[in-house]
Design a protein around this motif. Structure first.
Motif, short mmCIF file in Angstrom:
data_model
loop_
_atom_site.label_atom_id
_atom_site.label_comp_id
_atom_site.label_asym_id
_atom_site.label_seq_id
_atom_site.Cartn_x
_atom_site.Cartn_y
_atom_site.Cartn_z
N ASP A 19 62.48 -18.88 -123.43
CA ASP A 19 63.23 -18.38 -122.63
C ASP A 19 63.40 -19.62 -121.83
O ASP A 19 62.18 -20.11 -121.13
CB ASP A 19 62.53 -17.37 -121.94
N VAL A 32 58.66 -17.38 -118.45
CA VAL A 32 56.90 -16.53 -119.35
C VAL A 32 57.84 -16.90 -120.38
O VAL A 32 59.46 -17.59 -120.78
CB VAL A 32 58.29 -15.57 -118.89
N SER A 34 56.76 -17.43 -124.92
CA SER A 34 56.09 -16.29 -125.62
C SER A 34 55.61 -17.72 -127.17
O SER A 34 55.62 -18.60 -127.14
CB SER A 34 57.68 -15.84 -126.31
N GLU A 48 53.92 -12.68 -124.81
CA GLU A 48 54.32 -13.70 -123.73
C GLU A 48 53.12 -14.75 -123.19
O GLU A 48 52.21 -13.56 -122.15
CB GLU A 48 55.13 -12.32 -121.91
N TYR A 49 53.26 -15.37 -122.07
CA TYR A 49 52.63 -15.65 -121.16
C TYR A 49 53.42 -17.26 -120.18
O TYR A 49 54.39 -17.44 -120.16
CB TYR A 49 51.65 -17.00 -121.96
N THR A 50 52.32 -17.23 -119.07
CA THR A 50 52.75 -18.20 -117.83
C THR A 50 52.45 -19.52 -118.85
O THR A 50 50.56 -19.68 -118.61
CB THR A 50 52.87 -17.86 -116.99
N ARG A 58 48.11 -15.40 -120.02
CA ARG A 58 48.39 -14.40 -120.68
C ARG A 58 49.52 -13.26 -119.38
O ARG A 58 49.03 -12.89 -118.44
CB ARG A 58 48.05 -13.25 -121.87
N ASN A 59 50.71 -13.67 -120.18
CA ASN A 59 51.58 -12.63 -118.12
C ASN A 59 52.91 -12.02 -119.25
O ASN A 59 53.38 -12.97 -119.96
CB ASN A 59 52.23 -13.37 -117.05
N GLY A 60 52.54 -10.49 -118.79
CA GLY A 60 53.88 -10.05 -119.72
C GLY A 60 52.83 -9.22 -121.50
O GLY A 60 51.71 -8.20 -120.86
N LEU A 61 54.20 -9.00 -122.25
CA LEU A 61 53.76 -8.12 -122.93
C LEU A 61 53.18 -9.14 -124.42
O LEU A 61 53.84 -10.00 -124.49
CB LEU A 61 54.62 -6.86 -123.77
N GLU A 75 51.05 -4.76 -121.62
CA GLU A 75 50.75 -5.71 -120.30
C GLU A 75 49.98 -6.24 -119.66
O GLU A 75 48.82 -5.72 -119.98
CB GLU A 75 51.50 -4.89 -119.35
N LYS A 77 48.55 -9.33 -116.92
CA LYS A 77 48.61 -9.78 -115.30
C LYS A 77 47.50 -10.64 -115.55
O LYS A 77 46.76 -10.34 -115.40
CB LYS A 77 49.34 -8.94 -114.37
#
Length: 159
Positions: A19, A32, A34, A48-50, A58-61, A75, A77
């Motif tokens: 993204d 975010v 992937s 997903e991760y940041t 790990r953040n997101g799905l 999910e 967070k």
């Protein structure tokens, strides 16, 4: 590529930053991304991760497959299981519902390997408050659950 997570665990990264957004006319990674990660203990995460000054979180799905056979799909967070998801155990039992800080918290359903299940509230992985237990014969029992004890448990009759 070897990376370090915000929780201090090193992992092998096997993804691409996907993204992207435009800022000031320049394409740059959004907050975010992937990808997939393989951990030294045999765990694997795809999702997903940041990435910030503290490392990867790990953040997101995402789906985390544990080396012991557990699978979490849902999910995340701040590198913790948080939000809606399903945790499946190697013996076939599972929990689907709300998570906070890696624990069953909120509304959810726990299914045992024999097919019986509990629907109701959870607090820190414990059955707490009004809920329903559905036995292997599909009889519905309702009552006030306090961890492993059900006070005033009654069978719910359908007419």
């Amino acid at each position: 590529m070897l990376i370090s997570s915000s929780s201090g665990i090193n992992a092998e990264y096997g993804g691409v930053m996907t993204d992207k957004k435009k800022k000031g006319g320049i394409l740059e990674p959004s907050s975010v991304h992937s990808g997939s990660f393989c951990f030294p203990n045999g765990d694997k995460y795809i999702g997903e991760y940041t990435n910030d000054e503290n490392g990867i979180s790990r953040n997101g799905l995402g789906v985390h497959t544990y080396s012991n056979g557990k699978v979490y799909d849902g999910e995340w967070k701040d590198d913790k299981i948080y939000g809606q998801g399903t945790l499946t155990f190697p013996n076939g039992s599972s929990y689907s519902g709300e998570f906070i800080d890696n624990a069953f918290n909120g509304d959810g359903e726990y299914k045992w390997e024999d097919g019986s299940k509990y629907r109701g509230k959870f607090v820190n992985n414990k059955l707490i408050g009004q809920g329903q237990y559905i036995d292997t014969n599909e009889r519905v029992w309702v009552g006030n659950f306090q961890e492993k004890v059900a006070i005033g448990l009654e069978v719910k009759l359908e007419c």
